[in-house]
Scaffold this motif. Structure first.
Motif, mmCIF file in Angstrom:
data_model
loop_
_atom_site.group_PDB
_atom_site.id
_atom_site.type_symbol
_atom_site.label_atom_id
_atom_site.label_comp_id
_atom_site.label_asym_id
_atom_site.label_seq_id
_atom_site.Cartn_x
_atom_site.Cartn_y
_atom_site.Cartn_z
ATOM 1 N N GLY A 1 0.785 -1.220 0.000
ATOM 2 C CA GLY A 1 0.000 0.000 0.000
ATOM 3 C C GLY A 1 0.814 1.264 0.000
ATOM 4 N N SER A 2 2.140 1.180 -0.059
ATOM 5 C CA SER A 2 2.990 2.376 -0.044
ATOM 6 C C SER A 2 2.811 3.175 -1.330
ATOM 7 C CB SER A 2 4.461 1.991 0.103
ATOM 8 O OG SER A 2 4.686 1.313 1.321
ATOM 9 N N VAL A 3 2.888 4.493 -1.191
ATOM 10 C CA VAL A 3 2.876 5.399 -2.338
ATOM 11 C C VAL A 3 4.318 5.867 -2.543
ATOM 12 C CG1 VAL A 3 1.939 7.520 -3.318
ATOM 13 C CG2 VAL A 3 0.516 6.095 -1.829
ATOM 14 N N THR B 1 6.255 7.835 -4.183
ATOM 15 C CA THR B 1 6.406 9.018 -5.027
ATOM 16 C C THR B 1 7.867 9.364 -5.257
ATOM 17 O OG1 THR B 1 4.309 9.853 -4.166
ATOM 18 C CG2 THR B 1 5.739 11.420 -5.302
ATOM 19 N N ARG C 1 3.511 11.550 -8.670
ATOM 20 C CA ARG C 1 2.540 11.185 -7.641
ATOM 21 C C ARG C 1 1.378 10.365 -8.206
ATOM 22 N NH1 ARG C 1 1.954 10.967 -1.973
ATOM 23 N NH2 ARG C 1 -0.283 10.823 -1.555
ATOM 24 N N ALA D 1 2.582 6.826 -8.832
ATOM 25 C CA ALA D 1 2.786 6.116 -7.567
ATOM 26 C C ALA D 1 1.456 5.698 -6.958
ATOM 27 C CB ALA D 1 3.571 6.995 -6.600
ATOM 28 N N GLU D 2 0.449 6.549 -7.051
ATOM 29 C CA GLU D 2 -0.875 6.216 -6.528
ATOM 30 C C GLU D 2 -1.490 5.029 -7.279
ATOM 31 O OE1 GLU D 2 -2.787 7.193 -4.137
ATOM 32 O OE2 GLU D 2 -1.926 9.054 -3.381
ATOM 33 N N LYS E 1 0.019 1.703 -5.944
ATOM 34 C CA LYS E 1 0.188 1.444 -4.515
ATOM 35 C C LYS E 1 -0.442 0.130 -4.048
ATOM 36 C CE LYS E 1 -3.815 4.107 -2.867
ATOM 37 N NZ LYS E 1 -4.232 5.264 -2.044
#
Length: 764
Positions: A339-341, A343, A378, A381-382, A385
């Motif tokens: 679940g990490s973003v 970025t 961003r 990355a989202e 995730k």
């Protein structure tokens, strides 16, 4: 803005959330300021198109008309597409050797050791080339150019080749091609001297060949740098300096888009881009002509010294930087908390992709890298995730492994962890960055447009790199009908130096004769002719089709080395039309231009058959230095085709024989001939042809070749039969066309050709 900045750009409107292609629905995205973007550096810079503009007026010192004419005449004499092809073959061979060598090492010294092996191999090529030219230089040491005869030149070159253990001038590789280049140089200066051009006649022949000896090592350094994807920035600067000296205008670095556009079959083929080999050879010819005519060796000495320094540098190329960035990001994705973003990690990856793609750098420069990175890092990355971390990576790898990886011999790798899964995510990011980065500056300045492009590009990338079962049911981005497939980074190895992608789906096909006849290959022949030359016993022919995609730094030599040491000539462009005919999958095809994203296919005959090395079925020479343009087309028949001609002649099957010649000739006129004519015309002042003119000329030439065969078949029959019985392999029919003037050439109005038949395969 360019450079680093602390300005915070406004976020895009959040009225509509962007959706993820993964199962699980919609995830919101927002744009944030990026961290500092790394300097993109130089990166991969292909010479394709570098010197494609026609020479300007005023080519040499002072721009005197006699100098201009002499330069144009000598460059025209030096032009030889066989030499261009030989240089390209050297690039591919060196690239393949380097890749094969790197695969045998697994330490940090891999790059150094592999590079050393390829440098030693290239040193051997250079030594053989120098011995050949030394032999020619000594043979003509005290002769003046005007004293030379064409027969004497050919005899001396053949003697030099025999001394090197080479069979003759018609060989396809670099050493025979270099011998032909030396012959072209000698014939060119002899012609100029006989016309009374003082600056050519004041030299003895020995020093002229010595000038060629001095320049060859420089070009071989460029070849090696290109093969290793280390062609440096100052090589383009050197090219620009030489071009300015010679009056050549270098075109913009912008070229045909390297993105993955929606395939739309073209109504008619356009002339192909020059290869790296053609561009290097063109620069080589211009530099050689300038050195010979002016006696100025300083440019050659400087370029050679700088090429040697560049080749000895240890600094990584942009392609090597992208290798490292892919590996780093893949490890970060695998090691991240679920679940990490990520970025920051994506922000660090984006500049490495930009650095390896000059077209992206050019477009982004007007907006600023920081702004573009901030707009896309961003959101990307989202989007990912939900699929980072060790467990997610393993799940992705298992799903990917089910998509035919046993056919690629990767079954064991799929069970060792999540490497395949995270690499698929990295490939999705890379493709998305490339697609967004190629937007025009005015579009990159609009955050909402960037976000829309990003969403579409990411969805399309997901459909290419992940199994359909992992994607939303409503996602309409699949390029393959039926069973889904994935694209896998290749070749596999501990160093993770990926040079191409391969489709996990290998297509078993039954190719009908009509389909094989409709597929025109790069050499101008058809797939039908290739199958027949290789002994196809009947139709439909059973085969497997393997499909590949180019990455930054891809050479066909990489594919050839990795796919079992096959010949690079086995790989053909997979255009939408060919993909539809051969595979019934038009979505797999890509236009045959650009580098990154270009698709290739390889047909593997059934029952483990192997292709023999192919030869060029047509060789073209356009002579524009005399009062009337002359075009020679050498039509080269295989041994099988030559014997088939003999059989049909014996049966008086004239209609069938003309039909067979028509198929071969019109295929050549459609596919390779327009591009070859256009590229040769561009090297002469005032002679450049548009794409439409080149196509019209090629079509007219093709029709006149068929008409000449029809009209002269009976008178040519004894010569054709004798040539087919000769011990030399194959037969060459030479069609020589004259034109009233350059206007007639541009209008596509050739005179009726003369036809000459010779045993063997000839280039002139």
């Amino acid at each position: 803005m360019n450079g680093h900045s602390n300005v915070v750009y406004p976020e895009a409107p959040a009225a509509e959330a962007s959706s993820s292609p993964f199962t699980g629905g919609v995830r919101p995205m927002d744009a944030r300021v990026s961290s500092e973007a790394a300097d993109s550096g130089y990166g991969e810079q292909d010479l394709v198109g570098l010197l494609s503009s026609p020479f300007s007026e005023g080519l040499l010192d002072g721009g005197e008309s006699e100098s201009d004419a002499a330069f144009a005449a000598l460059v025209g004499e030096l032009t030889d597409e066989g030499f261009d092809e030989a240089v390209q073959d050297l690039v591919d061979e060196a690239a393949g050797l380097h890749l094969a060598s790197a695969g045998t090492w697994s330490t940090e010294a891999t790059e150094h050791l592999a590079t050393g092996e390829v440098q030693n191999w290239m040193a051997g090529v250079a030594a053989e080339a120098d011995r050949l030219l030394e032999h020619v230089e000594q043979h003509f040491a005290a002769r003046t150019p005007e004293s030379l005869t064409d027969g004497e030149i050919g005899g001396a070159l053949t003697e030099a080749l025999v001394a090197e253990g080479r069979p003759g001038l018609d060989g396809e590789n670099f050493i025979p091609a270099l011998a032909r280049k030396a012959g072209s140089l000698l014939r060119g200066v002899a012609t100029l001297a006989k016309r009374g051009v003082a600056f050519a006649g004041r030299f003895l022949v020995g020093p002229l060949v010595g000038a060629l000896r001095r320049i060859v090592p420089t070009m071989l350094k460029w070849v090696l740098s290109k093969a290793l994807n280390r062609l440096p920035q100052n090589l383009r600067n050197d090219a620009a300096a030489l071009a300015a000296k010679l009056g050549i205008t270098l075109p913009s670095t912008q070229s045909a888009p390297a993105a993955l556009p929606t395939p739309t079959p073209a109504a008619e083929p356009a002339p192909a881009e020059p290869t790296t080999g053609a561009a290097l050879a063109e620069l080589f010819d211009a530099h050689l002509a300038n050195t010979v005519l002016t006696g100025n060796h300083s440019m050659a000495d400087r370029l050679m010294a700088e090429a040697e320094a560049d080749a000895d540098e240890d600094g990584p190329s942009a392609v090597a930087g992208l290798d490292a960035a892919r590996a780093t990001l893949a490890d970060q994705l695998a090691e991240a908390e679920p679940g990490s973003v990520l970025t920051t990690e994506v922000e660090q990856f984006i500049p490495a992709v930009m650095a390896a793609l000059p077209l992206i750098r050019a477009g982004i420069g007007a907006i600023g890298r920081d702004k573009v990175v901030g707009l896309i890092a961003r959101p990307l990355a989202e989007l990912m995730k939900g699929h980072v971390g060790a467990q997610a990576a393993k799940a992705l790898s298992r799903a990917i492994a089910d998509k035919g990886l046993a056919l690629l011999r990767l079954e064991a790798e799929s069970s060792t962890g999540g490497q395949l899964g995270v690499e698929a995510l990295v490939s999705m990011l890379e493709d998305t960055i490339r697609a967004v980065g190629q937007l025009p500056p005015e579009s990159l300045a609009e955050p909402l447009r960037v976000r829309a492009e990003l969403q579409e590009a990411f969805a399309a990338a997901a459909a290419r790199h992940l199994p359909a079962e992992l994607l939303r049911a409503d996602l309409d981005a699949n390029e393959i009908d039926g069973e889904s497939a994935v694209w896998v980074l290749m070749p596999r190895g501990p160093g993770r130096r990926y040079r191409y992608r391969k489709c996990s789906r290998i297509f078993p096909v039954r190719i009908s004769r009509n389909v094989a006849r409709a597929i025109v290959l790069s050499d101008g022949g058809t797939l039908e002719q290739r199958f027949l030359d290789e002994g196809a016993a009947g139709w439909p022919a059973q085969a497997e089709v393997h499909v590949y995609e180019a990455l930054p730094g891809t050479h066909l030599g990489h594919l050839a080395a990795s796919e079992g040491q096959v010949d690079p000539s086995e790989f053909e462009d997979l255009t939408p039309n060919t993909a539809a005919l051969l595979l019934n999958q038009p979505g797999l095809g890509r236009p045959a231009y650009g580098g990154v994203g270009r698709r290739y296919y390889r047909v593997v005959p059934g029952r483990g058959g192997r292709h023999r090395r192919r030869f060029k079925r047509a060789v073209v020479l356009l002579v524009l230095t005399g009062p009337r343009p002359v075009l020679r087309v050498h039509l080269r028949l295989s041994e099988r085709a030559a014997h088939r001609v003999t059989e049909l002649l014996a049966q008086n099957a004239d209609v069938r024989l003309v039909a067979a010649f028509r198929s071969l000739i019109l295929g050549i006129a459609q596919q390779p001939l327009p591009g070859r004519i256009a590229r040769q015309a561009e090297r002469t002042p005032g002679a450049a042809l548009t794409a439409a003119q080149a196509r019209a000329l090629a079509a007219g030439v093709g029709e006149r070749m068929v008409a000449a065969i029809s009209a002269q078949l009976r008178s040519l029959a004894p010569t054709l039969a004798a040539a087919a019985r000769d011990a030399a392999e194959g037969v060459t029919l030479t069609f020589e066309f004259g034109f009233a003037d350059r206007a007639a050439l541009a209008a596509g109005r050739p005179d009726a050709p003369t036809v000459t038949v010779r045993p063997g395969r000839h280039r002139d």
